[in-house]
Motif scaffolding. Structure first.
Motif, PDB file in Angstrom:
ATOM      1  N   PRO A 275      46.115  35.909  43.948  1.00  0.00           N
ATOM      2  CA  PRO A 275      47.661  35.409  44.119  1.00  0.00           C
ATOM      3  C   PRO A 275      47.993  34.101  43.662  1.00  0.00           C
ATOM      4  O   PRO A 275      49.069  33.723  43.609  1.00  0.00           O
ATOM      5  CB  PRO A 275      47.671  35.572  45.676  1.00  0.00           C
ATOM      6  N   ARG A 276      47.116  33.137  43.548  1.00  0.00           N
ATOM      7  CA  ARG A 276      47.217  31.732  43.102  1.00  0.00           C
ATOM      8  C   ARG A 276      47.554  31.530  41.614  1.00  0.00           C
ATOM      9  O   ARG A 276      48.522  31.210  41.102  1.00  0.00           O
ATOM     10  CB  ARG A 276      46.422  30.997  43.569  1.00  0.00           C
ATOM     11  N   CYS A 277      46.713  32.202  40.510  1.00  0.00           N
ATOM     12  CA  CYS A 277      46.876  31.956  39.258  1.00  0.00           C
ATOM     13  C   CYS A 277      47.357  33.274  38.589  1.00  0.00           C
ATOM     14  O   CYS A 277      47.532  33.357  37.401  1.00  0.00           O
ATOM     15  CB  CYS A 277      45.643  31.614  38.768  1.00  0.00           C
ATOM     16  N   GLY A 278      46.922  34.464  39.179  1.00  0.00           N
ATOM     17  CA  GLY A 278      47.498  35.592  38.549  1.00  0.00           C
ATOM     18  C   GLY A 278      46.613  36.522  37.822  1.00  0.00           C
ATOM     19  O   GLY A 278      46.798  37.493  37.055  1.00  0.00           O
ATOM     20  N   HIS A 279      45.238  35.803  37.782  1.00  0.00           N
ATOM     21  CA  HIS A 279      44.223  36.286  36.953  1.00  0.00           C
ATOM     22  C   HIS A 279      43.756  37.653  37.779  1.00  0.00           C
ATOM     23  O   HIS A 279      43.513  37.676  38.924  1.00  0.00           O
ATOM     24  CB  HIS A 279      42.927  35.465  36.760  1.00  0.00           C
ATOM     25  N   THR A 280      43.684  38.725  36.793  1.00  0.00           N
ATOM     26  CA  THR A 280      43.423  40.149  37.287  1.00  0.00           C
ATOM     27  C   THR A 280      42.074  40.672  36.659  1.00  0.00           C
ATOM     28  O   THR A 280      41.917  40.509  35.536  1.00  0.00           O
ATOM     29  CB  THR A 280      44.221  41.019  37.265  1.00  0.00           C
ATOM     30  N   GLY A 281      40.962  40.967  37.499  1.00  0.00           N
ATOM     31  CA  GLY A 281      39.763  41.527  36.924  1.00  0.00           C
ATOM     32  C   GLY A 281      38.892  42.249  37.903  1.00  0.00           C
ATOM     33  O   GLY A 281      38.868  41.816  39.240  1.00  0.00           O
ATOM     34  N   ARG A 282      38.078  43.060  37.576  1.00  0.00           N
ATOM     35  CA  ARG A 282      37.209  43.621  38.659  1.00  0.00           C
ATOM     36  C   ARG A 282      36.054  42.851  38.852  1.00  0.00           C
ATOM     37  O   ARG A 282      35.793  42.820  40.101  1.00  0.00           O
ATOM     38  CB  ARG A 282      36.310  44.855  37.873  1.00  0.00           C
ATOM     39  N   ALA A 283      35.678  41.667  38.349  1.00  0.00           N
ATOM     40  CA  ALA A 283      34.750  40.712  38.643  1.00  0.00           C
ATOM     41  C   ALA A 283      35.347  39.841  39.693  1.00  0.00           C
ATOM     42  O   ALA A 283      34.410  39.111  40.229  1.00  0.00           O
ATOM     43  CB  ALA A 283      34.399  40.035  37.311  1.00  0.00           C
ATOM     44  N   ASN A 284      36.609  39.653  40.067  1.00  0.00           N
ATOM     45  CA  ASN A 284      36.963  39.054  40.916  1.00  0.00           C
ATOM     46  C   ASN A 284      36.814  39.426  42.412  1.00  0.00           C
ATOM     47  O   ASN A 284      36.815  38.832  43.382  1.00  0.00           O
ATOM     48  CB  ASN A 284      38.706  38.876  41.001  1.00  0.00           C
ATOM     49  N   ARG A 285      36.292  40.715  42.382  1.00  0.00           N
ATOM     50  CA  ARG A 285      35.841  41.372  43.551  1.00  0.00           C
ATOM     51  C   ARG A 285      34.283  41.678  43.473  1.00  0.00           C
ATOM     52  O   ARG A 285      33.972  42.696  43.272  1.00  0.00           O
ATOM     53  CB  ARG A 285      36.534  42.463  44.193  1.00  0.00           C
ATOM     54  N   PRO A 286      33.517  40.709  43.813  1.00  0.00           N
ATOM     55  CA  PRO A 286      32.194  41.068  43.655  1.00  0.00           C
ATOM     56  C   PRO A 286      31.496  42.026  44.443  1.00  0.00           C
ATOM     57  O   PRO A 286      30.629  42.767  44.371  1.00  0.00           O
ATOM     58  CB  PRO A 286      31.376  39.721  43.601  1.00  0.00           C
TER      59      PRO A 286
END
Length: 385
Positions: free
Chosen positions: A331-342
């Motif tokens: 929600p801060r930088c908008g980066h989306t990726g499956r790795a964001n949720r380890p």
């Protein structure tokens, strides 16, 4: 808006016997009307009433208005079946369940609910009694009881039909109430609600409603269900039905409690409520065999319904937003990726390093999407040149 209020009847033994005879007579008549409708193909109310009206009055001891209610009950049942078929809730046309539904007439249990209108049933709210038509004549002075809020709503807003129901040897009346809706206020902000299995609901404020107790209760019920199913007796079948209803009531109570608290916070702070649009999620996801039961019993839809109608009743804005990648987007930088949720519980952005509980981050993303969606919804339409 329409709400239903359930009150418990307190009939004497003679009154209870008359109510039971009435319920059984109405459902025998409904079974006959359903067979006639299926055989003749006549499903409209006026046409079906012409075919069966005289017959069911003479054969089942019904007076004029209860006979009309029985016909309407059957017509509504076939309309509900047609809607379920169109929506695909009974599978594809080639499935066994679909073919069974269209290959036989709609049946009615001997003690299925029976609707009564104001000609057949009248309420004396001051005395807390009802007068109801039965096959043994008009029964007057049948007492009823309920919680104070429901009785107040019933006295002020009751309108339309009431359903007579027998459940677990007890008698109930379910009445329809037309409640005026307050004007929806302009929200100063939004509360994003992320719905899940481990955590039933997590808000953008960080409030977490854990589902641990409900899941533990469901697992206990599953073990009892397996034990009863292994017995293969009639008694076990009856107990299975009671356990299923008890489990449903427990889950509904939990959802009512959660939704009531979220709506009260939103109303007090002048904010709206936003949830994820989760329609069709059971068809989209693929799970291991041991996870399928958990997903199928996940009461997210009911929680969404409770939030929606409680918000309408309180005048709180309510939005359903796109659910895509809410748990993987920063929600801060908008980066989306499956790795964001380890892990299931943890969120950690690979770009900016923002970290926190995954469900809380999802709730914040739902809130942010509601802000954008509300601006679009309330944007004035430009007048044509």
């Amino acid at each position: 808006m329409k709400l239903v209020v359930q009150v418990k009847l307190l009939p004497s033994p003679e009154q209870a016997a008359a109510l039971e005879a009435t319920l059984r007579a109405c459902n025998r008549a409904a079974e006959h009307v359903s067979q006639t409708a299926f055989a003749s193909g006549v499903m409209d109310r006026n046409g079906l009433q012409k075919l069966v009206y005289t017959d069911i009055k003479a054969s089942f001891g019904l007076s004029a208005q209860p006979a009309v209610r029985v016909v309407k009950k059957v017509v509504d049942a076939y309309r509900t079946l047609a809607a379920s078929l169109r929506a695909g809730r009974l599978g594809r046309p080639s499935s066994k369940r679909y073919r069974k539904a269209v290959g036989s007439a709609v049946s009615f249990r001997p003690e299925a609910a029976q609707p009564f209108d104001d000609r057949c049933l009248s309420w004396q709210t001051d005395a807390r009694t009802v007068s109801i038509w039965t096959v043994d004549g008009r029964m007057r002075g049948i007492r009823y009881t309920g919680c104070a809020d429901q009785l107040k709503t019933l006295a002020e807003y009751r309108k339309g039909e009431s359903d007579l129901v027998r459940r677990g040897g007890k008698w109930f009346l379910i009445a329809t109430c037309e409640i005026p809706e307050p004007e929806v206020f302009e929200p100063v902000d939004w509360i994003g609600v992320d719905r899940g299995i481990a955590n039933l609901a997590t808000t953008s404020d960080g409030t977490n409603y854990q589902g641990r107790r409900l899941n533990r209760y469901r697992r206990w019920q599953a073990r009892k269900r397996a034990e009863l199913q292994a017995r293969c007796t009639r008694s076990a079948t009856r107990r299975l039905a009671r356990h299923a209803k008890k489990e449903q009531r427990h889950a509904a109570h939990v959802n009512h409690r959660i939704s009531k608290e979220i709506v009260s916070v939103a109303q007090r702070t002048g904010r709206g409520i936003a949830v994820e649009q989760l329609d069709g999620i059971r068809e989209r996801v693929r799970l291991r065999r041991d996870q399928r039961g958990t997903l199928s019993s996940w009461p997210f839809h009911q929680l969404g319904q409770h939030l929606a109608y409680k918000a309408r009743r309180a005048g709180v804005p309510f939005l359903a937003v796109d659910a895509a990648y809410t748990s993987q987007r920063c929600p801060r930088c908008g980066h989306t990726g499956r790795a964001n949720r380890p892990t299931r519980d943890r969120f950690s952005c690979r770009r900016c390093g923002l970290a926190g509980p995954a469900d809380h981050v999802a709730g914040v993303n739902v809130r942010d999407r509601a802000r954008s969606a509300w601006v679009f919804v309330t944007m004035p339409v430009p007048s044509p040149a």
